[in-house]
Motif scaffolding. Structure first.
Motif, PDB file in Angstrom:
ATOM      1  N   TYR A   1       4.634   2.013  -2.984  1.00 10.58           N
ATOM      2  CA  TYR A   1       3.688   2.375  -1.912  1.00 10.58           C
ATOM      3  C   TYR A   1       4.456   2.327  -0.576  1.00 10.58           C
ATOM      4  CZ  TYR A   1       0.484   0.628  -5.546  1.00 10.58           C
ATOM      5  OH  TYR A   1      -0.169   0.368  -6.725  1.00 10.58           O
TER       6      TYR A   1
ATOM      7  N   VAL B   1       8.732   4.470  -3.614  1.00 10.81           N
ATOM      8  CA  VAL B   1       7.789   5.352  -4.309  1.00 10.81           C
ATOM      9  C   VAL B   1       6.528   5.474  -3.459  1.00 10.81           C
ATOM     10  CG1 VAL B   1       6.442   5.742  -6.415  1.00 10.81           C
ATOM     11  CG2 VAL B   1       8.633   4.521  -6.552  1.00 10.81           C
TER      12      VAL B   1
ATOM     13  N   ASP C   1       3.087  -2.695  -1.512  1.00 16.39           N
ATOM     14  CA  ASP C   1       2.241  -2.701  -0.310  1.00 16.39           C
ATOM     15  C   ASP C   1       1.134  -1.677  -0.526  1.00 16.39           C
ATOM     16  OD1 ASP C   1       1.160  -2.825   2.200  1.00 16.39           O
ATOM     17  OD2 ASP C   1       2.914  -2.067   3.268  1.00 16.39           O
TER      18      ASP C   1
HETATM   19  C1  SAM Z   1      -0.727   0.104   3.048  1.00 13.69           C
HETATM   20  S1  SAM Z   1       0.218   1.578   3.019  1.00 13.69           S
HETATM   21  C2  SAM Z   1       1.849   0.933   3.056  1.00 13.69           C
HETATM   22  C3  SAM Z   1       2.934   1.862   3.541  1.00 13.69           C
HETATM   23  C4  SAM Z   1       4.257   1.220   3.949  1.00 13.69           C
HETATM   24  N1  SAM Z   1       4.692   0.192   3.053  1.00 13.69           N
HETATM   25  C5  SAM Z   1       4.187   0.713   5.363  1.00 13.69           C
HETATM   26  O1  SAM Z   1       4.246  -0.492   5.616  1.00 13.69           O
HETATM   27  O2  SAM Z   1       4.090   1.555   6.282  1.00 13.69           O
HETATM   28  C6  SAM Z   1      -0.042   2.127   1.422  1.00 13.69           C
HETATM   29  C7  SAM Z   1       0.662   3.407   1.071  1.00 13.69           C
HETATM   30  O3  SAM Z   1       0.437   3.655  -0.304  1.00 13.69           O
HETATM   31  C8  SAM Z   1       0.283   5.051  -0.508  1.00 13.69           C
HETATM   32  N2  SAM Z   1      -0.391   5.174  -1.813  1.00 13.69           N
HETATM   33  C9  SAM Z   1      -1.715   5.135  -2.077  1.00 13.69           C
HETATM   34  N3  SAM Z   1      -1.919   5.156  -3.397  1.00 13.69           N
HETATM   35  C10 SAM Z   1      -0.697   5.214  -3.982  1.00 13.69           C
HETATM   36  C11 SAM Z   1      -0.254   5.232  -5.334  1.00 13.69           C
HETATM   37  N4  SAM Z   1      -1.113   5.216  -6.334  1.00 13.69           N
HETATM   38  N5  SAM Z   1       1.066   5.265  -5.563  1.00 13.69           N
HETATM   39  C12 SAM Z   1       1.959   5.289  -4.550  1.00 13.69           C
HETATM   40  N6  SAM Z   1       1.588   5.269  -3.250  1.00 13.69           N
HETATM   41  C13 SAM Z   1       0.279   5.228  -2.972  1.00 13.69           C
HETATM   42  C14 SAM Z   1      -0.450   5.512   0.709  1.00 13.69           C
HETATM   43  O4  SAM Z   1      -0.275   6.878   0.922  1.00 13.69           O
HETATM   44  C15 SAM Z   1       0.209   4.642   1.794  1.00 13.69           C
HETATM   45  O5  SAM Z   1       1.329   5.296   2.338  1.00 13.69           O
END
Ligand code: SAM
Length: 455
Positions: free
Chosen positions: A314, A334, A384
């Motif tokens: 994430y 990812v 995350d």
């Molecule tokens: C809370 S954010 C964290 C992003 C990054 N770690 C940051 O601190 O900026 C969660 C991220 O997960 C992505 N996301 C949502 N569902 C997901 C999935 N099933 N697999 C991978 N990424 C996903 C969202 O698009 C978002 O960018």
């Protein structure tokens, strides 16, 4: 029934719920009261009465709690954004610390010697947000209304100034509001799913001062857009002006397509020494000062020495991945949004980071696939996820991969507690938990947890 709808009662509030609502009892019957605080004596009107509990509206604070403060913002009690602004900041932090503790104890079953550090708050908890999403509508008199939704509704509270948004927004709102009025631009009507302008998204680089404005429309073009661009360009720092096309009958704010009107298609900002390019569609943490602290904790928990392989699941635009890359041998990120991964790759490039690789897709698909096909390995896995937490299929793959450490960054302590319990029942041990206040005056809290593999 002891209490009926519209009954007025006087009660004392002695607890606070997970959404910041006051909780009090009338002859043993529990009532939840929005905007009431522990220590308040209040007159309330019963609104919804169930068998064992009910909801009441605050009518009058008869005796104020010692923790009650006058919100800086005049519309805080109506606006859904700052549901805790009437509570002193010190007590807001205590509320969040207890929220994390309660979830870990009640949902996670972590009771004895919970390794929870004291929450990290802000020194100056105002004007901290780098991203605003203003819904737009017209009121009965035909005047343009822009602001934030009233709590739990889609009715917009008109706003010229928000005490938690970057101050540059005042000028942006003023220019956009005049443009919409002067050119009589069609405004979206949610109930009828017609009209044009739906939302205004703004982003402001905390370190760079670069400004992005993105107008979300239910159509393909914005009439007189050149005039708007001309006026917005006058604002110092203006870097990116775009349209986002969202024709769907949904309350999801952004559509998939972005049309650049002027300037770059992104803004740039820094967290620590790492430079990030941020597009309208990409996730980027909203509180840059606290994000730096959050990532430093994640880095400390990961305890890297330079020879580790790290998976950052994430990963958004690669913020945590790149923050960790300097201390690891190899980092893999990812993320489900393709545009965010494009940003992540570009961010690696502009920072000359060559040991980070990124994959588009759902973490719960990509990680199991790669593990099955290539038997991938990790010393540290960072997750995350969004509020709903991780899918069990992802946690199962993490358990099979058996990294020495898992660093779990979470914006929802309830799903965090659920997932930590799942991991701790399958070979992991909870070592440390740290809450960080990323969202002052709201009920939300960010938490980082460190788990070590016991095998
Ligand atoms: C809370 S954010 C964290 C992003 C990054 N770690 C940051 O601190 O900026 C969660 C991220 O997960 C992505 N996301 C949502 N569902 C997901 C999935 N099933 N697999 C991978 N990424 C996903 C969202 O698009 C978002 O960018």
């Amino acid at each position: 029934m002891l209490i009926n709808k519209n009954d007025e009662l006087i009660i004392e509030i002695d607890d606070i719920g997970s959404e910041g609502e006051g909780i009090g009892k009338y002859q043993g019957y529990t009532l939840f009261v929005k905007n009431a605080l522990p220590g308040d004596k209040v007159r309330v009107k019963a609104m919804k009465c169930k068998k064992n509990y009910g909801y009441a509206r605050l009518m009058e604070v008869i005796e104020a709690s010692p923790y009650r403060t006058t919100p800086q913002c005049g519309i805080a009690d109506k606006c859904g954004g700052c549901s805790l602004m009437h509570l002193s900041y010190e007590r807001q932090l205590l509320f969040k610390q207890n929220k994390v503790r309660n979830c870990l104890e009640r949902i996670g079953g972590f009771k004895e010697e919970l390794p929870l550090g004291p929450i990290i708050g802000m020194e100056e908890p105002y004007y901290y947000r780098n991203k605003a999403q203003f819904p737009v509508s017209r009121n009965k008199e035909g005047k343009v209304v822009m602001g934030f939704y009233a709590g739990g509704t889609h009715s917009i509270i008109d706003t010229d100034h928000c005490f938690i948004q970057a101050k540059e927004n005042d000028k942006l709102i003023q220019i956009i509001r005049s443009f919409l009025e002067n050119y009589n631009i069609s405004i979206y009507e949610e109930e009828k799913h017609n009209g044009l302008v739906r939302h205004i998204l703004t982003r402001i680089g905390y370190v760079t001062g670069e400004i992005m404005v993105c107008i979300v429309i239910n159509g393909n073009e914005l009439p007189h857009q050149d005039k708007l661009v001309q006026n917005l360009r006058e604002i110092p720092g203006m870097t990116s002006i775009s349209l986002n096309i969202n024709k769907a009958n949904t309350n999801v704010i952004l559509g998939d397509k972005v049309i650049n009107l002027w300037g770059k298609s992104y803004i740039t900002d820094y967290i620590g020494d790492i430079k990030y390019q941020i597009s309208p569609l990409s996730f980027y943490q909203v509180n840059p000062q606290q994000t730096k602290r959050l990532y430093e904790i994640a880095l400390k928990f990961a305890d890297l020495h330079g020879d580790e392989t790290v998976w950052d699941l994430y990963c958004g635009i690669g913020t945590i991945s790149l923050f960790l890359a300097g201390k690891a041998k190899q980092v893999y990120g990812v993320e489900i949004i393709p545009q965010a991964i494009e940003d992540a790759k570009r961010n690696a490039e502009i920072n000359q980071i060559i040991n980070a690789e990124f994959f588009v897709g759902a973490a719960e698909d990509i990680l199991p696939e790669k593990y099955k096909e290539n038997n991938i390995y990790a010393d540290v896995i960072v997750v995350d996820p969004p509020r709903k937490g991780c899918e069990e299929s992802l946690l199962d793959t993490i358990i099979l991969m058996a990294p020495k450490k898992i660093v779990y960054v979470s914006c929802d302590p309830a799903t965090l507690a659920r997932d930590l319990r799942y991991l701790c029942d399958r070979g992991y041990e909870l070592i440390k938990v740290q809450a960080v206040d990323q969202f002052a005056h709201s009920v939300h809290v960010e938490t980082v947890a460190l788990l070590n593999c016991k095998r």
